[in-house]
Each structure stands twice: as C-alpha cells, then as structure tokens.
Design a protein around this motif. Structure first.
Motif: not given
Length: 251
Positions: A39-40, A121-123, A232-246
């Motif tokens: 995330a960071w 489908p959504l990772l 640190a709870v809720d210090s980021l708004q970014i959401v990493p997602f799998q755009a292509e396998p791996g």
C-alpha cells in the motif's frame, strides 16, 4: 455481502466459479508487513507491484524489465534477501526510491496468499492503514461473496492478520447502512476476527507487538517505526488491486 475469513493460504478451499457460489472478491492481508508495504509503495508512486511466491520466478521476470525501472524486494524469515534492493518494510519504499518503478516482490507469507486467490474476479490487498478504503470499495462494487485471506507465518495462524480481517469486516458493517446491502459472516473464523478487532481496536500496536510474528520482528532488531506504520488505522485511502495476474496497481 457475505464475508468469510481464511487465516492462511493453506486454509483456502478450492475456488469454485462465482456462478457456483465462489467469491466474486478476495482481500489478502499480511499486516507485518507485505500488504502494508504494498500500500505504501503504491501511495509513494511505484508503477506496480508484481508478486511472486518463488524467488526464481521473480528473478526471471525482473531480468526482462529495464534495470532503471525495476526494484527487487525479497524477504525471508523477516529479513531482506541478500543482494535485493528492498526487504519488506513500509518505511523503505520512499517516493525517491520507488517513484515510477515496478517492484518485483516475494515475501515469506503474503505473496503465497496472493497466489492462492489470483483467479478471483476482484482481488484487493488490505492492511490496517487502508481497511476502511478497502471496505468501501467492496461495497461500491456490490460484492456478494468476499473471501478475506490472511498470510499467517509459514502456514500457522497469525494474530495481526486476523485483527485486520476483523477491522475490514467492521468497517464494511458500519458503512452498509442501506437495508438492501447488509453484511453477514460466512464462517466462525470471521466472527472470531471481528471479536478480536473489537477487543484491540483502541490499541492496535500493542496487539501487533504481542503477536508471535511481532515478537519475532522485535527479536531481529529495532522495528519500532514499522510497528507504528503498520498499526496506523485508516492512514491511507489507496486500494491496491490486481490489474492483471500477479500485478497490483493503485486505485
């Protein structure tokens, strides 16, 4: 939305198709420290994170990437793999180092969990810093069946991953206020994780330090800054997602 929790990659059952009751979303958690580092790194401008369970596969993929645009991040047993650019610390992925680069990453536990649910489908990946952002994304996508997968430690249960699983589920429950949304829990492991969060949510760093993996990190040296960052709870708004396998990208 029904949420189930599996505390390690080894505990994940065979993945049925979505049409046959399989998950339409999966959330991988490795609080100490892979998913916090992911995330960071993306927050600080990394182009993508490409995850590998196996170091040999990582080396082959990294070799095909321009040297000036790649970093290799390897961790085994809580320590950086010799010769690699990075280990597994969220404090090390600074904007100056990771900006515009792809990070080829392999860790002891977290990257195995990513591999276990790669076909879903959504990772997404979650940690305590982005737990509300992840829960919001699941609700926005109207996910029906969510599998949260912890990483544990070499196949064993980990306290900190279960804490974060409960944190995500708690955030989803609090935000699902419309009558047609509703959040339910698919197994006892998820209910136990939620109870753990309710017990420790006011003092997450103490929980991380008390956990067996937290104790392992303490034994390896000074990781005070890592503990503070990972707790640190809720210090980021970014959401990493799998755009292509791996391959994980920011959203």
């Amino acid at each position: 939305m029904q949420i189930s929790y599996f505390h390690t990659s080894e505990s994940v059952p065979p993945l049925p198709p979505v049409a046959e009751g399989g998950p339409d979303a999966a959330v991988v958690i490795d609080v100490l420290r892979a998913t916090t580092t992911i995330a960071w790194a993306l927050q600080n401008g990394a182009e993508a994170i490409q995850a590998f369970a196996d170091l040999a596969e990582l080396e082959a993929a990294a070799a095909a990437w321009p040297p000036a645009r790649r970093l290799r991040a390897g961790e085994r047993g809580g320590q950086r793999v010799e010769g690699y650019d990075l280990g597994n610390s969220p404090l090390a992925v600074t904007p100056e180092l990771v900006g515009g680069k792809r990070i080829f990453m392999s860790t002891t536990n977290g990257t195995r969990s990513l591999a276990a649910v790669r076909p879903v489908p959504l990772l997404l990946t979650a940690c305590l810093p982005n737990r509300t952002a992840v829960a919001r994304r699941l609700l926005e996508r109207d996910c029906k069946r969510v599998w949260i997968v912890g990483s544990g430690w070499e196949g064993a249960y980990s306290l900190e991953d279960s804490l974060a699983a409960g944190a995500v589920a708690s955030a989803a429950t609090e935000m699902a206020v419309a009558p047609h949304i509703g959040v339910s829990f698919g197994n006892d492991e998820m209910l136990a994780a939620l109870a753990l969060w309710q017990q420790w949510h006011h003092d997450t760093e103490t929980c991380l330090r008390a956990a067996s993996h937290g104790q392992r990190l303490i034994g390896l040296g000074d990781h005070d800054a890592d503990f503070a960052c990972c707790a640190a709870v809720d210090s980021l708004q970014i959401v990493p997602f799998q755009a292509e396998p791996g391959v994980l990208r920011p959203s």
